[in-house]
Design a protein around this motif. Structure first.
Motif, PDB file in Angstrom:
ATOM      1  N   LEU A 105       0.821  -1.201   0.000  1.00 29.07           N
ATOM      2  CA  LEU A 105       0.000   0.000   0.000  1.00 29.07           C
ATOM      3  C   LEU A 105       0.862   1.261   0.000  1.00 29.07           C
ATOM      4  O   LEU A 105       0.569   2.226  -0.696  1.00 29.07           O
ATOM      5  CB  LEU A 105      -0.935  -0.007   1.213  1.00 29.07           C
ATOM      6  N   LEU A 106       1.960   1.242   0.739  1.00 30.90           N
ATOM      7  CA  LEU A 106       2.808   2.419   0.841  1.00 30.90           C
ATOM      8  C   LEU A 106       4.196   2.240   0.246  1.00 30.90           C
ATOM      9  O   LEU A 106       4.897   3.218   0.008  1.00 30.90           O
ATOM     10  CB  LEU A 106       2.952   2.827   2.320  1.00 30.90           C
ATOM     11  N   ARG A 107       4.620   0.997   0.009  1.00 27.84           N
ATOM     12  CA  ARG A 107       5.992   0.750  -0.439  1.00 27.84           C
ATOM     13  C   ARG A 107       6.020  -0.358  -1.485  1.00 27.84           C
ATOM     14  O   ARG A 107       5.287  -1.333  -1.378  1.00 27.84           O
ATOM     15  CB  ARG A 107       6.829   0.349   0.766  1.00 27.84           C
ATOM     16  N   THR A 108       6.899  -0.198  -2.471  1.00 30.33           N
ATOM     17  CA  THR A 108       7.084  -1.203  -3.504  1.00 30.33           C
ATOM     18  C   THR A 108       8.551  -1.616  -3.523  1.00 30.33           C
ATOM     19  O   THR A 108       9.439  -0.772  -3.527  1.00 30.33           O
ATOM     20  CB  THR A 108       6.683  -0.656  -4.887  1.00 30.33           C
ATOM     21  N   THR A 109       8.780  -2.941  -3.542  1.00 30.28           N
ATOM     22  CA  THR A 109      10.137  -3.475  -3.588  1.00 30.28           C
ATOM     23  C   THR A 109      10.294  -4.272  -4.866  1.00 30.28           C
ATOM     24  O   THR A 109       9.476  -5.145  -5.159  1.00 30.28           O
ATOM     25  CB  THR A 109      10.393  -4.385  -2.372  1.00 30.28           C
ATOM     26  N   THR A 110      11.351  -3.997  -5.625  1.00 22.32           N
ATOM     27  CA  THR A 110      11.631  -4.721  -6.854  1.00 22.32           C
ATOM     28  C   THR A 110      12.957  -5.450  -6.706  1.00 22.32           C
ATOM     29  O   THR A 110      13.959  -4.856  -6.310  1.00 22.32           O
ATOM     30  CB  THR A 110      11.697  -3.756  -8.047  1.00 22.32           C
ATOM     31  N   LEU A 111      12.949  -6.739  -7.017  1.00 24.65           N
ATOM     32  CA  LEU A 111      14.151  -7.572  -6.947  1.00 24.65           C
ATOM     33  C   LEU A 111      14.411  -8.200  -8.305  1.00 24.65           C
ATOM     34  O   LEU A 111      13.473  -8.676  -8.963  1.00 24.65           O
ATOM     35  CB  LEU A 111      13.976  -8.688  -5.909  1.00 24.65           C
ATOM     36  N   ARG A 112      15.693  -8.205  -8.740  1.00 22.19           N
ATOM     37  CA  ARG A 112      16.045  -8.959  -9.942  1.00 22.19           C
ATOM     38  C   ARG A 112      15.955 -10.439  -9.605  1.00 22.19           C
ATOM     39  O   ARG A 112      16.037 -10.838  -8.443  1.00 22.19           O
ATOM     40  CB  ARG A 112      17.467  -8.599 -10.387  1.00 22.19           C
ATOM     41  N   TRP A 113      15.798 -11.272 -10.618  1.00 22.01           N
ATOM     42  CA  TRP A 113      15.665 -12.708 -10.367  1.00 22.01           C
ATOM     43  C   TRP A 113      16.916 -13.269  -9.699  1.00 22.01           C
ATOM     44  O   TRP A 113      16.834 -14.241  -8.962  1.00 22.01           O
ATOM     45  CB  TRP A 113      15.351 -13.461 -11.653  1.00 22.01           C
ATOM     46  N   THR A 114      18.072 -12.664  -9.938  1.00 20.49           N
ATOM     47  CA  THR A 114      19.283 -13.150  -9.281  1.00 20.49           C
ATOM     48  C   THR A 114      19.283 -12.832  -7.793  1.00 20.49           C
ATOM     49  O   THR A 114      19.993 -13.466  -7.029  1.00 20.49           O
ATOM     50  CB  THR A 114      20.535 -12.520  -9.931  1.00 20.49           C
ATOM     51  N   GLU A 115      18.493 -11.840  -7.375  1.00 25.97           N
ATOM     52  CA  GLU A 115      18.383 -11.487  -5.965  1.00 25.97           C
ATOM     53  C   GLU A 115      17.311 -12.282  -5.236  1.00 25.97           C
ATOM     54  O   GLU A 115      17.210 -12.208  -4.021  1.00 25.97           O
ATOM     55  CB  GLU A 115      18.082  -9.994  -5.810  1.00 25.97           C
ATOM     56  N   VAL A 116      16.500 -13.005  -6.003  1.00 26.71           N
ATOM     57  CA  VAL A 116      15.430 -13.801  -5.404  1.00 26.71           C
ATOM     58  C   VAL A 116      16.021 -15.137  -5.002  1.00 26.71           C
ATOM     59  O   VAL A 116      16.591 -15.854  -5.821  1.00 26.71           O
ATOM     60  CB  VAL A 116      14.265 -13.996  -6.395  1.00 26.71           C
ATOM     61  N   GLY A 117      15.900 -15.465  -3.750  1.00 26.23           N
ATOM     62  CA  GLY A 117      16.424 -16.743  -3.252  1.00 26.23           C
ATOM     63  C   GLY A 117      15.418 -17.861  -3.471  1.00 26.23           C
ATOM     64  O   GLY A 117      15.081 -18.210  -4.587  1.00 26.23           O
ATOM     65  N   THR A 118      14.910 -18.380  -2.389  1.00 21.50           N
ATOM     66  CA  THR A 118      13.970 -19.487  -2.440  1.00 21.50           C
ATOM     67  C   THR A 118      12.560 -18.978  -2.201  1.00 21.50           C
ATOM     68  O   THR A 118      12.324 -18.190  -1.291  1.00 21.50           O
ATOM     69  CB  THR A 118      14.325 -20.518  -1.344  1.00 21.50           C
TER      70      THR A 118
END
Length: 194
Positions: A104-117
């Motif tokens: 609602l107040l914050r958006t986080t974007t991660l590259r696929w290499t930063e996504v763990g499990t």
């Protein structure tokens, strides 16, 4: 009265969202791999209804001759509209670039290499985001092993639950959405690493 053509259309949209693969996503298009739930849509509709009343009252106040009060009232109406749009866009979005968790107040974007499990776990979850917890399932994001961000419990991020505004009455929808997001992560990791 059941409307089979509406149900069939919705099932076709769900199958189309599930069949979207990384090969089809050759440009950066963010997609939500599930449809927003009825609680989220109803909340957005109520906020937009409230905004229409606030904007109408701003018009009446301006016509009555109190311009600063009318501008303040119109500003409040615009803020309610922005809140409604953020509420409707909240959720998990995927693209060929990575994973985006919009709140609602914050958006986080991660590259696929930063996504763990990505793992579906049974645990106490918040009911509609309120402090009350119930037993349910959650799609949890864990950081990659060996990364500098790896800490004990602090980096575990809950992306979806089966009791949030999208899946409160749709247990099967939660399972399908979690599978699709996990599939995107599994399919995109070799591409992101190369």
């Amino acid at each position: 009265m059941p409307l089979p053509f509406v149900t069939a259309d919705r099932e076709d949209r769900i199958e189309a969202a599930q069949s979207v693969t990384l090969a089809e996503a050759d440009r950066e298009v963010w997609r939500r791999p599930y449809s927003p739930g009825p609680c989220r849509v109803a909340g957005g509709a109520l906020l937009l209804l409230l905004a229409s009343f606030v904007l109408f009252s701003a018009l009446v106040v301006v016509l009555a001759g109190a311009l600063p009060s009318g501008v303040l009232c119109a500003g409040c109406g615009v803020l309610v509209i922005v809140l409604a749009v953020r509420l409707l866009r909240a959720g998990v979005w995927v693209s060929s670039y990575g994973l985006r968790h919009a709140g609602l107040l914050r958006t986080t974007t991660l590259r696929w290499t930063e996504v763990g499990t990505l793992r579906t776990v049974q645990q106490p979850v918040r009911w509609l985001g309120l402090p009350r917890t119930v037993q349910g399932e959650a799609l949890m994001l864990l950081p990659p092993r060996g990364s500098a961000d790896t800490r004990a419990e602090g980096d575990r991020r809950i992306l979806l639950t089966d009791h949030n505004a999208d899946f409160l009455t749709r247990r099967g929808g939660f399972v399908r959405a979690a599978d699709v997001i996990e599939g995107w992560a599994a399919e995109s990791r070799p591409v992101a690493a190369g």
